[in-house]
Design a protein around this motif. Structure first.
Motif, mmCIF file in Angstrom:
data_model
loop_
_atom_site.group_PDB
_atom_site.id
_atom_site.type_symbol
_atom_site.label_atom_id
_atom_site.label_comp_id
_atom_site.label_asym_id
_atom_site.label_seq_id
_atom_site.Cartn_x
_atom_site.Cartn_y
_atom_site.Cartn_z
ATOM 1 N N GLY A 255 0.811 -1.210 0.000
ATOM 2 C CA GLY A 255 0.000 0.000 0.000
ATOM 3 C C GLY A 255 0.840 1.253 0.000
ATOM 4 N N VAL A 256 1.930 1.247 0.809
ATOM 5 C CA VAL A 256 2.788 2.421 0.892
ATOM 6 C C VAL A 256 3.505 2.672 -0.432
ATOM 7 C CG1 VAL A 256 4.850 3.372 1.990
ATOM 8 C CG2 VAL A 256 3.089 2.293 3.395
ATOM 9 N N VAL A 257 3.969 1.596 -1.073
ATOM 10 C CA VAL A 257 4.679 1.750 -2.352
ATOM 11 C C VAL A 257 3.763 2.351 -3.406
ATOM 12 C CG1 VAL A 257 5.685 0.460 -4.278
ATOM 13 C CG2 VAL A 257 6.403 -0.024 -1.935
ATOM 14 N N ALA A 258 2.539 1.822 -3.515
ATOM 15 C CA ALA A 258 1.595 2.348 -4.507
ATOM 16 C C ALA A 258 1.291 3.820 -4.246
ATOM 17 C CB ALA A 258 0.314 1.521 -4.488
ATOM 18 N N ALA A 259 1.033 4.154 -2.967
ATOM 19 C CA ALA A 259 0.741 5.553 -2.636
ATOM 20 C C ALA A 259 1.966 6.436 -2.822
ATOM 21 C CB ALA A 259 0.237 5.642 -1.198
ATOM 22 N N LEU A 260 3.146 5.888 -2.518
ATOM 23 C CA LEU A 260 4.373 6.670 -2.670
ATOM 24 C C LEU A 260 4.618 7.048 -4.126
ATOM 25 C CD1 LEU A 260 6.945 7.850 -1.428
ATOM 26 C CD2 LEU A 260 8.023 5.618 -1.723
ATOM 27 N N ILE A 261 4.361 6.107 -5.032
ATOM 28 C CA ILE A 261 4.533 6.415 -6.451
ATOM 29 C C ILE A 261 3.589 7.549 -6.864
ATOM 30 C CG2 ILE A 261 4.272 5.516 -8.796
ATOM 31 C CD1 ILE A 261 5.056 2.758 -7.688
ATOM 32 N N GLY A 262 2.322 7.453 -6.433
ATOM 33 C CA GLY A 262 1.371 8.526 -6.741
ATOM 34 C C GLY A 262 1.762 9.845 -6.125
ATOM 35 N N ALA A 263 2.285 9.806 -4.891
ATOM 36 C CA ALA A 263 2.691 11.037 -4.211
ATOM 37 C C ALA A 263 3.883 11.683 -4.906
ATOM 38 C CB ALA A 263 3.032 10.739 -2.752
ATOM 39 N N VAL A 264 4.846 10.864 -5.334
ATOM 40 C CA VAL A 264 6.010 11.402 -6.047
ATOM 41 C C VAL A 264 5.586 12.029 -7.367
ATOM 42 C CG1 VAL A 264 8.165 10.789 -7.197
ATOM 43 C CG2 VAL A 264 7.660 9.862 -4.936
ATOM 44 N N LEU A 265 4.661 11.378 -8.070
ATOM 45 C CA LEU A 265 4.154 11.953 -9.313
ATOM 46 C C LEU A 265 3.443 13.279 -9.057
ATOM 47 C CD1 LEU A 265 2.734 8.773 -11.103
ATOM 48 C CD2 LEU A 265 4.818 10.048 -11.670
ATOM 49 N N ALA A 266 2.665 13.346 -7.973
ATOM 50 C CA ALA A 266 1.969 14.586 -7.632
ATOM 51 C C ALA A 266 2.967 15.686 -7.290
ATOM 52 C CB ALA A 266 1.018 14.351 -6.460
ATOM 53 N N ALA A 267 4.005 15.339 -6.519
ATOM 54 C CA ALA A 267 5.029 16.326 -6.174
ATOM 55 C C ALA A 267 5.728 16.832 -7.432
ATOM 56 C CB ALA A 267 6.040 15.710 -5.202
ATOM 57 N N GLY A 268 6.040 15.908 -8.336
ATOM 58 C CA GLY A 268 6.670 16.318 -9.585
ATOM 59 C C GLY A 268 5.778 17.202 -10.425
ATOM 60 N N SER A 269 4.478 16.907 -10.454
ATOM 61 C CA SER A 269 3.548 17.734 -11.229
ATOM 62 C C SER A 269 3.433 19.136 -10.655
ATOM 63 C CB SER A 269 2.175 17.070 -11.281
ATOM 64 O OG SER A 269 1.558 17.072 -10.001
ATOM 65 N N VAL A 270 3.476 19.249 -9.328
ATOM 66 C CA VAL A 270 3.404 20.568 -8.692
ATOM 67 C C VAL A 270 4.642 21.401 -9.043
ATOM 68 C CG1 VAL A 270 3.511 21.742 -6.459
ATOM 69 C CG2 VAL A 270 1.864 19.902 -6.819
ATOM 70 N N VAL A 271 5.815 20.775 -8.955
ATOM 71 C CA VAL A 271 7.050 21.478 -9.304
ATOM 72 C C VAL A 271 7.039 21.881 -10.779
ATOM 73 C CG1 VAL A 271 9.560 21.266 -9.484
ATOM 74 C CG2 VAL A 271 8.373 20.348 -7.479
ATOM 75 N N ALA A 272 6.592 20.978 -11.639
ATOM 76 C CA ALA A 272 6.537 21.283 -13.070
ATOM 77 C C ALA A 272 5.542 22.400 -13.356
ATOM 78 C CB ALA A 272 6.155 20.023 -13.852
ATOM 79 N N LEU A 273 4.409 22.391 -12.661
ATOM 80 C CA LEU A 273 3.405 23.438 -12.848
ATOM 81 C C LEU A 273 3.980 24.810 -12.528
ATOM 82 C CD1 LEU A 273 0.405 24.338 -13.253
ATOM 83 C CD2 LEU A 273 0.103 23.943 -10.800
ATOM 84 N N VAL A 274 4.682 24.902 -11.410
ATOM 85 C CA VAL A 274 5.254 26.188 -11.010
ATOM 86 C C VAL A 274 6.365 26.606 -11.962
ATOM 87 C CG1 VAL A 274 6.525 27.395 -9.198
ATOM 88 C CG2 VAL A 274 4.633 25.880 -8.587
ATOM 89 N N HIS A 275 7.238 25.654 -12.316
ATOM 90 C CA HIS A 275 8.407 25.999 -13.136
ATOM 91 C C HIS A 275 8.017 26.372 -14.565
ATOM 92 C CE1 HIS A 275 12.524 25.995 -14.560
ATOM 93 N NE2 HIS A 275 12.177 25.141 -15.527
ATOM 94 N N PHE A 276 7.202 25.551 -15.194
ATOM 95 C CA PHE A 276 6.924 25.755 -16.614
ATOM 96 C C PHE A 276 5.746 26.702 -16.865
ATOM 97 C CE2 PHE A 276 9.065 21.586 -16.573
ATOM 98 C CZ PHE A 276 10.099 21.872 -17.448
#
Length: 304
Positions: A233-254
């Motif tokens: 459960g943690v691995v599946a959620a962690l992958i989604g959380a990392v993707l969300a964190a990356g999308s937030v950074v990309a949203l701000v940067h680009f």
């Protein structure tokens, strides 16, 4: 050896329930993206409040020839009345709360009006004579605007004292509502993620029912049996959380810094540093929710 066994169990569980795991990843990604957007929006609101409130002025409008109020008698404010307001602002009681004062005559007010509303129907009927003279007062701090208004609003020749912050409040209220709406959607999506994690663990437990029984017979501890399910459960959620964190950074940067900020150079926009603060928060929330959901599900479904 024990770690290798746990890793093998985790991998087998993820592989057997791949479709559900992907669903957990996607739901976690979407929900935490909404959380990140809400946090960034709240940061943006706070930055805009600090930026605009520090620059917000108090407009003291003087009576015109057609104004009739308690302080106006359908005659334009005289120079003596304007000076009386200046004297109040320069007095020892008010002067510490005033950073700057600028007088706007009718011609200047007309020019400012045409800059904002030129080409509209209102501009056709505007003229310098229809404008009101005004004193634009910049308070030492935004909280001093109320004091300035109270000290000058009842003086003869004063038509109205208007705090520009009152014009900004509706905008910030709309943004706050949008932020709360994003949080509400995020909460619903997180609930869905928790339910999916519970479903994933239940499916894994059913698919390995025989294996779990053998583990119990050979004396495997509850912790050894439960750990792979929690990690899944943690691995599946962690992958989604990392993707969300990356999308937030990309949203701000680009988008925000790469596209919006150059267009709105007078507005403070959230920076990549703000996004890097939000990113680990999203990862932490994802792992925490996944861990709690997995622990609760294990207590229910590993009794089968």
């Amino acid at each position: 050896m024990r770690l290798q066994l746990i890793a093998n169990e985790v991998w087998n569980g993820l592989r057997r329930n791949l479709s559900v795991v992907v669903s957990v990843v996607l739901v976690t990604f979407i929900s935490l993206s909404f959380v990140g957007a809400a946090i960034l929006l709240q940061m943006q609101i706070n930055q805009m409040k600090g930026f605009w409130y520090d620059r917000a002025q108090v407009g003291i409008y003087f009576c015109g020839p057609v104004d009739s109020t308690a302080t106006c008698t359908q005659t334009a404010a005289t120079e003596e009345q304007v000076q009386a307001v200046r004297d109040v602002l320069d007095s020892g009681a008010i002067e510490p709360y005033v950073a700057a004062v600028e007088f706007e005559d009718r011609q200047l007010a007309y020019e400012h009006f045409m800059e904002q509303f030129g080409g509209t129907a209102s501009a056709e009927f505007a003229s310098p004579e229809s404008m009101n003279e005004a004193l634009w007062v910049r308070p030492t701090s935004p909280q001093d605007a109320d004091l300035i208004r109270e000290a000058t609003s009842a003086l003869p020749g004063v038509l109205e004292v208007r705090d520009q912050r009152a014009l900004l409040e509706p905008i910030f209220q709309v943004l706050n509502t949008a932020s709360l709406a994003a949080i509400g959607v995020a909460v619903l999506m997180l609930v869905a993620a928790v339910l999916l994690i519970s479903t994933t663990i239940r499916l894994s437990a059913f698919s390995r029912k025989r294996e779990l029984g053998i583990m119990r017979l050979v004396g495997a501890s509850n912790r050894f049996i439960q750990t792979p399910f929690i990690i899944e459960g943690v691995v599946a959620a962690l992958i989604g959380a990392v993707l969300a964190a990356g999308s937030v950074v990309a949203l701000v940067h680009f988008f925000l810094q790469g596209y919006v900020a150059p267009m709105l150079q007078t507005i403070a926009i959230v920076t990549i540093d703000d996004a890097l603060v939000v990113a680990p928060v999203l990862v932490g929330i994802g792992v925490l929710f996944a861990g709690v959901a997995a622990a609760v599900a294990i207590r229910r479904y590993l009794r089968i």
